[in-house]
Design a protein around this motif. Sequence first.
Motif, PDB file in Angstrom:
ATOM      1  N   ARG A 120     -28.322   1.213 -28.017  1.00 29.46           N
ATOM      2  CA  ARG A 120     -28.845   0.611 -29.382  1.00 29.46           C
ATOM      3  C   ARG A 120     -28.435   1.725 -30.548  1.00 29.46           C
ATOM      4  N   LEU A 121     -28.655   2.804 -30.302  1.00 29.74           N
ATOM      5  CA  LEU A 121     -28.132   3.736 -31.306  1.00 29.74           C
ATOM      6  C   LEU A 121     -26.712   4.125 -31.509  1.00 29.74           C
ATOM      7  N   ARG A 122     -25.753   3.492 -30.489  1.00 29.15           N
ATOM      8  CA  ARG A 122     -24.486   3.702 -30.584  1.00 29.15           C
ATOM      9  C   ARG A 122     -24.152   5.367 -30.014  1.00 29.15           C
ATOM     10  N   GLU A 123     -24.914   5.820 -29.199  1.00 30.11           N
ATOM     11  CA  GLU A 123     -24.918   7.102 -28.866  1.00 30.11           C
ATOM     12  C   GLU A 123     -24.007   7.236 -27.616  1.00 30.11           C
ATOM     13  N   SER A 124     -24.181   6.046 -27.064  1.00 32.58           N
ATOM     14  CA  SER A 124     -22.998   5.991 -25.928  1.00 32.58           C
ATOM     15  C   SER A 124     -22.659   4.383 -25.815  1.00 32.58           C
ATOM     16  N   THR A 125     -21.720   4.222 -24.782  1.00 35.84           N
ATOM     17  CA  THR A 125     -21.431   2.808 -24.700  1.00 35.84           C
ATOM     18  C   THR A 125     -21.508   2.333 -22.865  1.00 35.84           C
ATOM     19  N   SER A 126     -21.337   1.054 -22.994  1.00 37.77           N
ATOM     20  CA  SER A 126     -21.618   0.419 -21.541  1.00 37.77           C
ATOM     21  C   SER A 126     -20.312   1.006 -20.783  1.00 37.77           C
ATOM     22  N   GLU A 127     -19.285   0.951 -21.614  1.00 40.50           N
ATOM     23  CA  GLU A 127     -17.867   1.393 -20.701  1.00 40.50           C
ATOM     24  C   GLU A 127     -18.098   2.904 -20.370  1.00 40.50           C
ATOM     25  N   GLN A 128     -18.788   3.773 -20.975  1.00 42.68           N
ATOM     26  CA  GLN A 128     -19.020   5.353 -20.547  1.00 42.68           C
ATOM     27  C   GLN A 128     -20.009   5.249 -19.538  1.00 42.68           C
ATOM     28  N   LEU A 129     -20.839   4.268 -19.606  1.00 45.35           N
ATOM     29  CA  LEU A 129     -21.878   4.270 -18.500  1.00 45.35           C
ATOM     30  C   LEU A 129     -21.286   3.788 -17.007  1.00 45.35           C
ATOM     31  N   MET A 130     -20.293   2.960 -17.273  1.00 39.05           N
ATOM     32  CA  MET A 130     -19.620   2.221 -16.107  1.00 39.05           C
ATOM     33  C   MET A 130     -18.940   3.362 -15.542  1.00 39.05           C
ATOM     34  N   THR A 131     -18.071   4.151 -16.465  1.00 38.56           N
ATOM     35  CA  THR A 131     -17.055   5.097 -15.873  1.00 38.56           C
ATOM     36  C   THR A 131     -18.041   5.951 -15.085  1.00 38.56           C
ATOM     37  N   SER A 132     -19.050   6.489 -15.504  1.00 39.53           N
ATOM     38  CA  SER A 132     -20.128   7.332 -14.936  1.00 39.53           C
ATOM     39  C   SER A 132     -20.263   7.030 -13.474  1.00 39.53           C
ATOM     40  N   LEU A 133     -20.825   5.509 -13.535  1.00 42.80           N
ATOM     41  CA  LEU A 133     -21.216   4.737 -12.481  1.00 42.80           C
ATOM     42  C   LEU A 133     -20.175   4.829 -11.349  1.00 42.80           C
TER      43      LEU A 133
ATOM     44  N   ARG B 235     -16.471  -6.282 -17.739  1.00 46.40           N
ATOM     45  CA  ARG B 235     -17.758  -6.519 -18.380  1.00 46.40           C
ATOM     46  C   ARG B 235     -18.593  -5.561 -19.136  1.00 46.40           C
ATOM     47  N   ALA B 236     -18.338  -4.361 -18.702  1.00 46.90           N
ATOM     48  CA  ALA B 236     -18.979  -3.175 -19.580  1.00 46.90           C
ATOM     49  C   ALA B 236     -18.295  -3.271 -21.157  1.00 46.90           C
ATOM     50  N   ARG B 237     -16.852  -3.422 -21.178  1.00 44.50           N
ATOM     51  CA  ARG B 237     -16.316  -3.436 -22.377  1.00 44.50           C
ATOM     52  C   ARG B 237     -16.438  -4.734 -23.149  1.00 44.50           C
ATOM     53  N   SER B 238     -16.923  -5.799 -22.459  1.00 45.58           N
ATOM     54  CA  SER B 238     -17.076  -6.999 -23.182  1.00 45.58           C
ATOM     55  C   SER B 238     -18.737  -6.692 -23.654  1.00 45.58           C
ATOM     56  N   ALA B 239     -19.593  -6.162 -22.916  1.00 43.58           N
ATOM     57  CA  ALA B 239     -20.880  -5.975 -23.651  1.00 43.58           C
ATOM     58  C   ALA B 239     -20.745  -5.073 -24.759  1.00 43.58           C
ATOM     59  N   ASP B 240     -19.868  -4.071 -24.958  1.00 39.58           N
ATOM     60  CA  ASP B 240     -19.637  -3.255 -25.963  1.00 39.58           C
ATOM     61  C   ASP B 240     -19.366  -3.878 -27.272  1.00 39.58           C
ATOM     62  N   ARG B 241     -18.398  -5.013 -26.998  1.00 35.74           N
ATOM     63  CA  ARG B 241     -17.948  -5.819 -28.159  1.00 35.74           C
ATOM     64  C   ARG B 241     -19.064  -6.631 -28.502  1.00 35.74           C
ATOM     65  N   HIS B 242     -20.015  -6.983 -27.670  1.00 33.71           N
ATOM     66  CA  HIS B 242     -21.179  -7.857 -28.470  1.00 33.71           C
ATOM     67  C   HIS B 242     -22.154  -6.816 -29.027  1.00 33.71           C
ATOM     68  N   ILE B 243     -22.157  -5.594 -28.686  1.00 33.38           N
ATOM     69  CA  ILE B 243     -23.099  -4.678 -29.442  1.00 33.38           C
ATOM     70  C   ILE B 243     -22.450  -4.488 -30.753  1.00 33.38           C
ATOM     71  N   ARG B 244     -21.107  -4.181 -30.838  1.00 28.69           N
ATOM     72  CA  ARG B 244     -20.541  -3.874 -32.291  1.00 28.69           C
ATOM     73  C   ARG B 244     -20.491  -5.133 -32.990  1.00 28.69           C
ATOM     74  N   ALA B 245     -20.752  -6.272 -32.493  1.00 32.13           N
ATOM     75  CA  ALA B 245     -20.517  -7.653 -33.401  1.00 32.13           C
ATOM     76  C   ALA B 245     -22.088  -7.952 -33.750  1.00 32.13           C
TER      77      ALA B 245
END
Length: 450
Positions: A17-30, A55-65
Amino acid sequence: MKKPYQLGVTNLLEELRLRESTSEQLMTSLIARIDSREPAVHAWAHFDRAQALERARSADRHIRAGKSGELLGIPVGIKDVIDVHDMPTARGSPLFAGRIPERSATIVDRLEHAGGFVMGKTVTAEFAYLHPGPTRNPWNPAHTPGGSSMGSAAAVADGMVPVAIGTQTNGSVIRPAAFCGCVGYKPSQGLLPRTGVQPFSPTLDQLGIFTRSVPDAAIVTGALIGFDPKDPMSLSDMSLSPTDFMLRSQYQPPRLAVVRSPVWHLAEPTQRQRFEENVNALRAAGASVEDLDLGSAFETAHEALRIIMFAEGAVTFAKLHAQHSARLSPELNQLIEEGSRLRATRFEEAREQRLRLRTELSRRMMNCDAIVTPPARGEAPASLGHTGDPSFCTIWTLCGVPAITVPVGVGPLGLPLGLQLVGRFLEDPALLTVAQWCVQAIGLPERMPA
């Protein structure tokens, strides 16, 4: 500072929510965690790295939008008896290897509507019964992770995914969560939709959630509850709403009932000792703690569940048994054969007993906020040929009441031990609030397998 794979849903949602990280960064760690640990744990029945990253990148696009969702950007593991339309769902059986469902289960649709996404399919025991899959306990690979939701529990406990969904017909959420050392929550029966989930016993089958904390379980459940018109057990939207699962602080110490159930004699000495230590800690923290004898009415509860499960399981798998018995496990064949011989009168009596016991349990809990009781016999058994004893979950599953287990430390073998809390039917928010108070009173171990 924790790595992304070590974080739970609550913290991840805040960072996203705070844009401190992204879903893609999370997925890369996982993915890095899975690459490191999956060869030893075997939690996944299906995992496509490229698909998960997209799917993580798609979620990030939704967050940015600027889009919103209760679980936006959160990856979820799905037990392999729950249909996902673009992933194989083999139900833990070679008979369904490579099967791709035409559509997803309702719970998966709800998850995606809330902004979460399916990361992969987690291993299940064969048809969510006894014959284990390849998953091993993440704390010691010579020990069972429990079952049947073995992959879901192991993946969450091992930091491969922050949340996973499983099923329970007897002890298949609570027991593996206790064995693997994560939070396992089975809501009141009828709150989570079952359409698109492989049935076993329609009277008993229930969905559950694996997370790292009680607040995480509350957030996820609130996003997924709701009426399912195709599920005859589904409850009205008026029963509980998503906002009811916004966890509130427990300002008054709770009233707790200590239950040493009819199977207390099966508890191992280390489980008994840890349980008594937990009870003493809760009392010292201010809780009102009293022993509660369930009475003679519950002495035959385990047999009632067995009758219902065997009778309905025999019907569910009758066609498979007739055509493919040689490809079914001996455990499942035995259940089908025994269940098919049960008299209809015994089955109906057991179903009627189930409803009476739910009413009786509610009556006996009138003067307490929750029951505290062990979730299992003790540490996970040193075997990969079976998944452990579900007896400490049976009464609560039979009655369809909410139950949650939280990790409370380790035993002498270095394996997790848990504490189970049980609430009144449809009083899930109160149970979760009490469970979080108990966690704070006892201290939730923040440990993860190496």
